[in-house]
Write an enzyme that holds these catalytic residues in place. Structure first.
Site, PDB file in Angstrom:
ATOM      1  N   CYS A   1       0.584  -0.827   0.097  1.00  0.00           N
ATOM      2  CA  CYS A   1      -0.220  -0.387   0.146  1.00  0.00           C
ATOM      3  C   CYS A   1       0.854   1.116  -0.722  1.00  0.00           C
ATOM      4  O   CYS A   1       0.464   2.062  -0.322  1.00  0.00           O
ATOM      5  CB  CYS A   1      -1.119  -0.250   1.112  1.00  0.00           C
ATOM      6  SG  CYS A   1      -1.682  -1.553   1.465  1.00  0.00           S
TER       7      CYS A   1
ATOM      8  N   HIS B   1      -3.438   6.754   2.255  1.00  0.00           N
ATOM      9  CA  HIS B   1      -3.532   5.373   2.179  1.00  0.00           C
ATOM     10  C   HIS B   1      -5.052   5.305   2.436  1.00  0.00           C
ATOM     11  O   HIS B   1      -4.913   5.285   3.306  1.00  0.00           O
ATOM     12  CB  HIS B   1      -2.566   4.554   2.089  1.00  0.00           C
ATOM     13  CG  HIS B   1      -3.162   3.250   2.486  1.00  0.00           C
ATOM     14  ND1 HIS B   1      -3.696   2.589   0.740  1.00  0.00           N
ATOM     15  CD2 HIS B   1      -3.250   2.468   3.215  1.00  0.00           C
ATOM     16  CE1 HIS B   1      -4.365   1.279   0.836  1.00  0.00           C
ATOM     17  NE2 HIS B   1      -3.922   0.897   2.295  1.00  0.00           N
TER      18      HIS B   1
ATOM     19  N   ASN C   1     -10.510   0.034  -0.908  1.00  0.00           N
ATOM     20  CA  ASN C   1      -9.108  -0.108  -0.554  1.00  0.00           C
ATOM     21  C   ASN C   1      -8.378  -0.505  -1.547  1.00  0.00           C
ATOM     22  O   ASN C   1      -8.252  -1.588  -1.947  1.00  0.00           O
ATOM     23  CB  ASN C   1      -7.869  -0.693   0.482  1.00  0.00           C
ATOM     24  CG  ASN C   1      -6.862  -0.863   0.754  1.00  0.00           C
ATOM     25  OD1 ASN C   1      -6.081  -0.735   0.294  1.00  0.00           O
ATOM     26  ND2 ASN C   1      -6.496  -1.336   1.932  1.00  0.00           N
TER      27      ASN C   1
HETATM   28  O1  UT7 Z   1      -4.009  -1.817   3.120  1.00  0.00           O
HETATM   29  C1  UT7 Z   1      -3.161  -1.859   4.124  1.00  0.00           C
HETATM   30  C2  UT7 Z   1      -2.915  -1.707   5.245  1.00  0.00           C
HETATM   31  N1  UT7 Z   1      -4.064  -2.301   6.074  1.00  0.00           N
HETATM   32  C3  UT7 Z   1      -5.367  -1.447   7.043  1.00  0.00           C
HETATM   33  O2  UT7 Z   1      -4.742  -0.171   6.932  1.00  0.00           O
HETATM   34  C4  UT7 Z   1      -6.445  -1.635   7.470  1.00  0.00           C
HETATM   35  C5  UT7 Z   1      -6.317  -1.728   8.864  1.00  0.00           C
HETATM   36  N2  UT7 Z   1      -8.077  -2.345  10.377  1.00  0.00           N
HETATM   37  C6  UT7 Z   1      -8.774  -2.164  10.251  1.00  0.00           C
HETATM   38  O3  UT7 Z   1      -9.149  -1.265   8.953  1.00  0.00           O
HETATM   39  C7  UT7 Z   1      -9.482  -2.659  10.507  1.00  0.00           C
HETATM   40  O4  UT7 Z   1      -8.870  -3.374  11.541  1.00  0.00           O
HETATM   41  C8  UT7 Z   1     -10.365  -3.419  10.011  1.00  0.00           C
HETATM   42  C9  UT7 Z   1     -11.917  -2.684   9.420  1.00  0.00           C
HETATM   43  C10 UT7 Z   1      -9.966  -4.356   9.231  1.00  0.00           C
HETATM   44  C11 UT7 Z   1     -11.399  -3.975  10.914  1.00  0.00           C
HETATM   45  O5  UT7 Z   1     -12.422  -3.355  11.878  1.00  0.00           O
HETATM   46  P1  UT7 Z   1     -12.128  -3.699  13.043  1.00  0.00           P
HETATM   47  O6  UT7 Z   1     -13.371  -2.024  13.655  1.00  0.00           O
HETATM   48  O7  UT7 Z   1     -10.839  -3.744  13.780  1.00  0.00           O
HETATM   49  O8  UT7 Z   1     -12.881  -4.811  13.622  1.00  0.00           O
HETATM   50  P2  UT7 Z   1     -12.603  -6.561  15.020  1.00  0.00           P
HETATM   51  O9  UT7 Z   1     -11.271  -6.750  13.622  1.00  0.00           O
HETATM   52  O10 UT7 Z   1     -12.087  -5.655  15.576  1.00  0.00           O
HETATM   53  O11 UT7 Z   1     -14.068  -7.486  14.326  1.00  0.00           O
HETATM   54  C12 UT7 Z   1     -15.167  -6.608  15.217  1.00  0.00           C
HETATM   55  C13 UT7 Z   1     -16.044  -7.586  14.930  1.00  0.00           C
HETATM   56  C14 UT7 Z   1     -15.790  -9.273  15.636  1.00  0.00           C
HETATM   57  O12 UT7 Z   1     -16.937  -9.506  15.908  1.00  0.00           O
HETATM   58  P3  UT7 Z   1     -16.823  -9.494  17.613  1.00  0.00           P
HETATM   59  O13 UT7 Z   1     -15.366 -11.097  17.494  1.00  0.00           O
HETATM   60  O14 UT7 Z   1     -16.806  -9.119  17.956  1.00  0.00           O
HETATM   61  O15 UT7 Z   1     -18.480 -10.924  17.446  1.00  0.00           O
HETATM   62  C15 UT7 Z   1     -15.661  -9.288  14.092  1.00  0.00           C
HETATM   63  O16 UT7 Z   1     -15.511 -10.430  13.434  1.00  0.00           O
HETATM   64  O17 UT7 Z   1     -16.360  -7.480  13.580  1.00  0.00           O
HETATM   65  C16 UT7 Z   1     -16.869  -8.785  12.839  1.00  0.00           C
HETATM   66  N3  UT7 Z   1     -16.708  -8.448  11.548  1.00  0.00           N
HETATM   67  C17 UT7 Z   1     -17.138  -8.403  10.475  1.00  0.00           C
HETATM   68  N4  UT7 Z   1     -19.054  -7.805  11.230  1.00  0.00           N
HETATM   69  C18 UT7 Z   1     -19.725  -7.618   9.209  1.00  0.00           C
HETATM   70  C19 UT7 Z   1     -15.491  -8.583  10.783  1.00  0.00           C
HETATM   71  N5  UT7 Z   1     -15.563  -8.614   9.675  1.00  0.00           N
HETATM   72  C20 UT7 Z   1     -16.777  -8.079   9.311  1.00  0.00           C
HETATM   73  C21 UT7 Z   1     -17.697  -7.910   8.655  1.00  0.00           C
HETATM   74  N6  UT7 Z   1     -19.091  -7.386   8.917  1.00  0.00           N
HETATM   75  N7  UT7 Z   1     -17.240  -7.473   6.944  1.00  0.00           N
END
Ligand code: UT7
Length: 317
Positions: free
Chosen positions: A114, A242, A273
């Site tokens: 990225c 990014h 992204n």
């Molecule tokens: O481009 C390369 C660099 N990448 C980045 O900069 C990405 C950095 N990371 C992020 O932007 C975020 O961590 C994400 C957008 C990838 C994820 O967001 P988050 O707030 O960190 O979510 P999480 O992984 O902590 O998940 C929270 C909850 C989980 O459920 P439980 O365990 O709390 O029940 C996940 O299973 O959200 C759930 N979840 C979803 N729910 C609905 C994960 N993906 C999804 C989804 N739809 N697509």
């Protein structure tokens, strides 16, 4: 020798197929509200089966060349930042050069995921300063839909396809450079937080590790980029980071102390992204919409897989 280089013009390309959050919710356990709230994406563009990384790179480069007034014959270097090239050899840059009819340029791909566009822009700028190039095509192009596991909701809602291209030229004798010094680096100890591993790969990401790194460690690097360019963050006309997550962007903006009038690119809302393509895609759109005056300072800052980061302050073409 030249004092430096400038972005003469930009161009971008996105596939025509729009995939909304609701479309994804038809096949995945996800929903529009979660994706908008946690990431900021409303829709993204996904390439057709027969549309390659090189195709998208060529379309973006053609637009940049047309806007620059420079012909393919003038180009002596093609750099493509990508982490989703279909083939290992020939590289995408060589294919792009052949398609554009550029006769004998230096051609290479660069993979820092990225942050790739800022790495490639710096590399072209350095080559121009060293006298190894006069007009370079610098492209970020990705077909991440090829490496996304469409049954994995943690990644499938994030990534997308597209390309952005810049014509980068030596500044005339006696004029100041319009591309500031790069700050580039990485956090190799966190390399396994985002991977596209092996021959038939899928993107895998430990999102929270990347998120925490991006929100806690990157703002000082972005501030250092400004310092190296001799400019206060408050003087920036625009910030093009990014395009991974609006919460990450907002966090960096808050810590940087930008002017309330500064434009902050949030192209991910409509584009998702696109890794190495995200910064040039967003910048090209700002320029096309004439949102930033020519000559105004713009901070580019890429970060992601590796975990790598890179940025520079440029003067808007
Ligand atoms: O481009 C390369 C660099 N990448 C980045 O900069 C990405 C950095 N990371 C992020 O932007 C975020 O961590 C994400 C957008 C990838 C994820 O967001 P988050 O707030 O960190 O979510 P999480 O992984 O902590 O998940 C929270 C909850 C989980 O459920 P439980 O365990 O709390 O029940 C996940 O299973 O959200 C759930 N979840 C979803 N729910 C609905 C994960 N993906 C999804 C989804 N739809 N697509």
């Amino acid at each position: 020798m030249t004092a430096g280089s400038r972005i003469a013009a930009m161009g971008h390309y996105q596939p025509t197929r729009v995939v909304t959050n609701d479309d994804l919710a038809n096949t995945l356990d996800t929903n529009d509200a979660w994706i908008r709230d946690r990431v900021g994406i409303a829709e993204r563009r996904i390439a057709g089966n027969n549309e390659s990384v090189a195709d998208m790179a060529v379309f973006a480069a053609e637009k940049a060349l047309a806007a620059s007034g420079i012909t393919a014959a003038d180009v002596d270097m093609v750099v493509v930042a990508t982490c989703s090239a279909e083939d290992r050899c020939p590289n995408v840059a060589t294919t792009v050069a052949a398609r554009l009819g550029i006769k004998a340029p230096a051609t290479f791909d660069l993979n820092t995921a990225c942050s790739g566009f800022s790495y490639a822009l710096a590399t072209a700028d350095h080559a121009i300063q060293a006298g190894a190039s006069r007009h370079a095509l610098v492209i970020g192009a990705e077909k991440l839909s090829d490496v996304v596991d469409w049954s994995d909701r943690t990644t499938a809602v994030l990534f997308a396809d597209g390309a952005g291209a810049a014509v980068v030229s030596a500044v005339p004798e006696g004029e100041e450079t319009q591309i500031g010094p790069v700050l580039w680096g990485s956090a190799p100890d966190k390399g396994d937080a985002l991977t596209i591993a092996g021959w038939r790969p899928y993107i895998k990401q430990t999102g929270q590790v990347v998120f925490r790194w991006a929100t806690t460690e990157l703002a000082p690097f972005a501030a250092e980029v400004c310092k190296r360019a001799g400019i206060e963050p408050s003087e920036l006309a625009a910030f093009v980071p990014h395009q991974a997550n609006t919460r990450i962007i907002d966090g960096i903006v808050k810590r940087l102390g930008l002017s309330p009038d500064a434009i902050v690119a949030k192209d991910l809302v409509e584009s998702g992204n696109t890794s190495a393509a995200s910064v040039p895609l967003a910048l090209s759109k700002l320029i096309e919409r004439r949102e930033v005056p020519s000559g105004a300072p713009v901070l580019l800052f890429g970060f992601g897989g590796g975990l790598t980061y890179a940025g520079q302050v440029i003067r808007c073409p």
